[in-house]
Design a protein around this motif. Structure first.
Motif, PDB file in Angstrom:
ATOM      1  N   GLU A 185       0.818  -1.220   0.000  1.00  0.00           N
ATOM      2  CA  GLU A 185       0.000   0.000   0.000  1.00  0.00           C
ATOM      3  C   GLU A 185       0.848   1.266   0.000  1.00  0.00           C
ATOM      4  N   ARG A 186       2.028   1.208   0.621  1.00  0.00           N
ATOM      5  CA  ARG A 186       2.847   2.414   0.701  1.00  0.00           C
ATOM      6  C   ARG A 186       3.305   2.895  -0.670  1.00  0.00           C
ATOM      7  N   THR A 187       3.375   1.991  -1.656  1.00  0.00           N
ATOM      8  CA  THR A 187       3.853   2.398  -2.983  1.00  0.00           C
ATOM      9  C   THR A 187       2.867   3.324  -3.686  1.00  0.00           C
ATOM     10  N   ILE A 188       1.638   3.392  -3.173  1.00  0.00           N
ATOM     11  CA  ILE A 188       0.650   4.294  -3.785  1.00  0.00           C
ATOM     12  C   ILE A 188       1.172   5.729  -3.755  1.00  0.00           C
ATOM     13  N   THR A 189       1.889   6.070  -2.697  1.00  0.00           N
ATOM     14  CA  THR A 189       2.446   7.426  -2.580  1.00  0.00           C
ATOM     15  C   THR A 189       3.359   7.750  -3.752  1.00  0.00           C
ATOM     16  N   ALA A 190       4.236   6.820  -4.101  1.00  0.00           N
ATOM     17  CA  ALA A 190       5.150   7.036  -5.228  1.00  0.00           C
ATOM     18  C   ALA A 190       4.383   7.120  -6.534  1.00  0.00           C
ATOM     19  N   LEU A 191       3.415   6.218  -6.724  1.00  0.00           N
ATOM     20  CA  LEU A 191       2.633   6.215  -7.957  1.00  0.00           C
ATOM     21  C   LEU A 191       1.795   7.493  -8.071  1.00  0.00           C
ATOM     22  N   HIS A 192       1.299   7.978  -6.945  1.00  0.00           N
ATOM     23  CA  HIS A 192       0.478   9.200  -6.952  1.00  0.00           C
ATOM     24  C   HIS A 192       1.313  10.399  -7.385  1.00  0.00           C
ATOM     25  N   ASP A 193       2.557  10.474  -6.914  1.00  0.00           N
ATOM     26  CA  ASP A 193       3.443  11.560  -7.349  1.00  0.00           C
ATOM     27  C   ASP A 193       3.650  11.520  -8.859  1.00  0.00           C
ATOM     28  N   VAL A 194       3.844  10.337  -9.395  1.00  0.00           N
ATOM     29  CA  VAL A 194       4.051  10.195 -10.843  1.00  0.00           C
ATOM     30  C   VAL A 194       2.819  10.635 -11.607  1.00  0.00           C
ATOM     31  N   ALA A 195       1.642  10.229 -11.138  1.00  0.00           N
ATOM     32  CA  ALA A 195       0.405  10.574 -11.839  1.00  0.00           C
ATOM     33  C   ALA A 195       0.118  12.068 -11.775  1.00  0.00           C
ATOM     34  N   MET A 196       0.332  12.673 -10.617  1.00  0.00           N
ATOM     35  CA  MET A 196      -0.046  14.072 -10.420  1.00  0.00           C
ATOM     36  C   MET A 196       1.042  15.052 -10.846  1.00  0.00           C
ATOM     37  N   ALA A 197       2.317  14.679 -10.662  1.00  0.00           N
ATOM     38  CA  ALA A 197       3.418  15.613 -10.953  1.00  0.00           C
ATOM     39  C   ALA A 197       4.283  15.181 -12.114  1.00  0.00           C
ATOM     40  N   GLY A 198       4.099  13.946 -12.579  1.00  0.00           N
ATOM     41  CA  GLY A 198       4.878  13.473 -13.714  1.00  0.00           C
ATOM     42  C   GLY A 198       6.115  12.688 -13.354  1.00  0.00           C
ATOM     43  N   ARG A 199       6.494  12.717 -12.057  1.00  0.00           N
ATOM     44  CA  ARG A 199       7.698  11.996 -11.658  1.00  0.00           C
ATOM     45  C   ARG A 199       7.738  11.848 -10.140  1.00  0.00           C
ATOM     46  N   VAL A 200       8.614  10.972  -9.686  1.00  0.00           N
ATOM     47  CA  VAL A 200       8.878  10.831  -8.260  1.00  0.00           C
ATOM     48  C   VAL A 200      10.370  10.604  -8.076  1.00  0.00           C
ATOM     49  N   ARG A 201      10.918  11.137  -6.996  1.00  0.00           N
ATOM     50  CA  ARG A 201      12.317  10.896  -6.650  1.00  0.00           C
ATOM     51  C   ARG A 201      12.377   9.980  -5.435  1.00  0.00           C
ATOM     52  N   ARG A 202      13.453   9.235  -5.349  1.00  0.00           N
ATOM     53  CA  ARG A 202      13.609   8.320  -4.222  1.00  0.00           C
ATOM     54  C   ARG A 202      13.552   9.052  -2.900  1.00  0.00           C
ATOM     55  N   SER A 203      14.220  10.201  -2.811  1.00  0.00           N
ATOM     56  CA  SER A 203      14.268  10.941  -1.547  1.00  0.00           C
ATOM     57  C   SER A 203      12.879  11.401  -1.111  1.00  0.00           C
ATOM     58  N   ARG A 204      12.051  11.817  -2.089  1.00  0.00           N
ATOM     59  CA  ARG A 204      10.693  12.260  -1.769  1.00  0.00           C
ATOM     60  C   ARG A 204       9.863  11.094  -1.244  1.00  0.00           C
ATOM     61  N   TYR A 205       9.954   9.967  -1.920  1.00  0.00           N
ATOM     62  CA  TYR A 205       9.192   8.783  -1.523  1.00  0.00           C
ATOM     63  C   TYR A 205       9.662   8.299  -0.147  1.00  0.00           C
ATOM     64  N   GLU A 206      10.952   8.273   0.054  1.00  0.00           N
ATOM     65  CA  GLU A 206      11.525   7.836   1.322  1.00  0.00           C
ATOM     66  C   GLU A 206      11.027   8.697   2.480  1.00  0.00           C
ATOM     67  N   SER A 207      11.039  10.017   2.268  1.00  0.00           N
ATOM     68  CA  SER A 207      10.602  10.948   3.309  1.00  0.00           C
ATOM     69  C   SER A 207       9.102  10.846   3.558  1.00  0.00           C
ATOM     70  N   ALA A 208       8.312  10.766   2.490  1.00  0.00           N
ATOM     71  CA  ALA A 208       6.855  10.739   2.617  1.00  0.00           C
ATOM     72  C   ALA A 208       6.366   9.524   3.393  1.00  0.00           C
ATOM     73  N   GLU A 209       7.021   8.384   3.192  1.00  0.00           N
ATOM     74  CA  GLU A 209       6.577   7.152   3.833  1.00  0.00           C
ATOM     75  C   GLU A 209       7.416   6.767   5.052  1.00  0.00           C
ATOM     76  N   GLY A 210       8.403   7.593   5.383  1.00  0.00           N
ATOM     77  CA  GLY A 210       9.232   7.294   6.543  1.00  0.00           C
ATOM     78  C   GLY A 210      10.022   6.011   6.394  1.00  0.00           C
ATOM     79  N   LEU A 211      10.557   5.782   5.204  1.00  0.00           N
ATOM     80  CA  LEU A 211      11.272   4.541   4.898  1.00  0.00           C
ATOM     81  C   LEU A 211      12.776   4.712   5.077  1.00  0.00           C
TER      82      LEU A 211
END
Length: 380
Positions: free
Chosen positions: A297-323
């Motif tokens: 379920e946590r990967t939805i955050t990364a996919l949502h960034d791609v859909a809404m902004a066109g891309r996702v970075r590892r650092s953003r995904y890591e920070s958003a999900e506390g990974l």
């Protein structure tokens, strides 16, 4: 002397009431959302406001790049100048957002000059001091010909007294609706032009600060800086300011300025509502896709960034999900292997875009444009 606040027309009051209703509805919507979705929306809206306000002054950085910069990413393809301006304005806006519930808050000359230092300190020089009133004349040049002064600000000697009058006005509650007072504060400050540089962004930020102090809705949901930064609206913004004349003439009717700002408030609220609805639909679509694809379920955050902004970075995904770094890398690598994401670039500058198996429905929802209505145009 400051511009007198004009009386509102029947239509102004109708539009203002509609804005209040929309903001109340937005407040309820935001409260009902999961905290991580709200945080993502707040980050986007803040980045959009920063990108737009800077663009008015000629500093260019796309909203998605600003999002990366303000969340700590440094390997972004933005010039050093634009990076510095982005981070400076974001620091000031972040501070403004924290003042919404400061119990002993009061406006002062020192406070405004301190805000100006946050914005312009990296540009400080003797001839254009940051955090101090200007020491000489200042002009706003014509957008079509830099040799023509579209506006000449009051003499430098008049600035201290005019700013004291503005401070006194800001600290006095005259029972005028906060959105109207905020619009007037913007006009007062940008017309006095008390600093050698940065006056436009300071004036727009003061308007945002007054909205934040109202406490009804977080300022990033109410600020009109993003609306003002759209090319057509920026032109109308300059044209509306030009109606005040080429010199400081405060003894005049500024009803059209209030009309302009109420339109901006209304259409920005429409925009946020549309973004909120679109983001929610995209999230639901991606959640369904993740469930059927057996994704965490946590990967939805990364996919949502791609859909809404066109891309996702590892650092953003890591920070958003506390990974951890390893968890984030593993998730993104698995999404690449599944052809859901595609990597672009190498090492620290790498980001990820939609792959062949990314759900097209989510991309289609995100790309669907919305229609804004003019609140002063009768419908039905």
């Amino acid at each position: 002397m400051l511009f007198p606040t004009p009386s509102l027309s029947r239509e102004d009051n109708r539009v203002l009431a509609s804005i209040d209703e929309m903001r109340s509805a937005l407040q309820d919507q935001v409260r009902s959302l999961p905290s991580r979705q709200v945080q993502r929306l707040r980050t986007f809206l803040t980045a959009d406001a920063v990108a737009a306000s800077n663009s008015i002054e000629g500093f260019r950085a796309a909203t998605v790049d600003v999002e990366d910069l303000i969340t700590g990413e440094r390997d972004v393809e933005v010039s050093e100048e634009n990076k510095k301006e982005t981070l400076a304005l974001h620091r000031m806006m972040t501070y403004i957002q924290t003042l919404h519930d400061a119990a002993d808050f009061a406006y002062s000359k020192s406070f405004l000059n301190a805000l100006h230092w946050i914005l312009q300190g990296h540009r400080h020089q003797p001839r254009k001091p940051a955090g101090q009133w200007r020491r000489g004349p200042v002009y706003v040049t014509d957008a079509r010909d830099a040799s023509i002064a579209a506006y000449t600000a009051p003499d430098a000697d008049a600035v201290p007294a005019l700013m004291q009058e503005l401070i006194d006005w800001l600290n006095t509650d005259d029972a005028t609706h906060t959105l109207v007072r905020a619009a007037m504060a913007h006009l007062h400050l940008v017309s006095i032009h008390p600093w050698a540089d940065g006056n436009g962004r300071m004036s727009r930020s003061l308007q945002t600060l007054m909205i934040a102090r109202e406490g009804v809705l977080a300022p990033e949901f109410s600020s009109i800086e993003a609306w003002l930064g759209r090319p057509g609206n920026t032109w109308e913004y300059y044209r509306e300011l030009a109606r005040r004349g080429p010199q400081y003439l405060p003894d005049q009717d500024v009803a059209s300025w209030i009309h302009f700002n109420l339109t901006a408030y209304h259409q920005q609220a429409q925009t946020v509502q549309g973004r909120l609805a679109r983001a929610g639909k995209v999230w639901e679509t991606l959640a369904d896709f993740a469930q059927h694809a057996g994704l965490d379920e946590r990967t939805i955050t990364a996919l949502h960034d791609v859909a809404m902004a066109g891309r996702v970075r590892r650092s953003r995904y890591e920070s958003a999900e506390g990974l951890s770094l390893q968890q984030a890398q593993r998730d993104l690598r698995d999404l690449v292997t599944a052809q859901i994401l595609t990597p672009v670039g190498r090492t620290r500058a790498r980001y990820y875009t939609a792959g062949d198996r990314f759900p097209q429905t989510a991309l289609d929802i995100s790309a669907t444009p919305m229609t804004l209505t003019d609140p002063y145009t009768p419908t039905g």
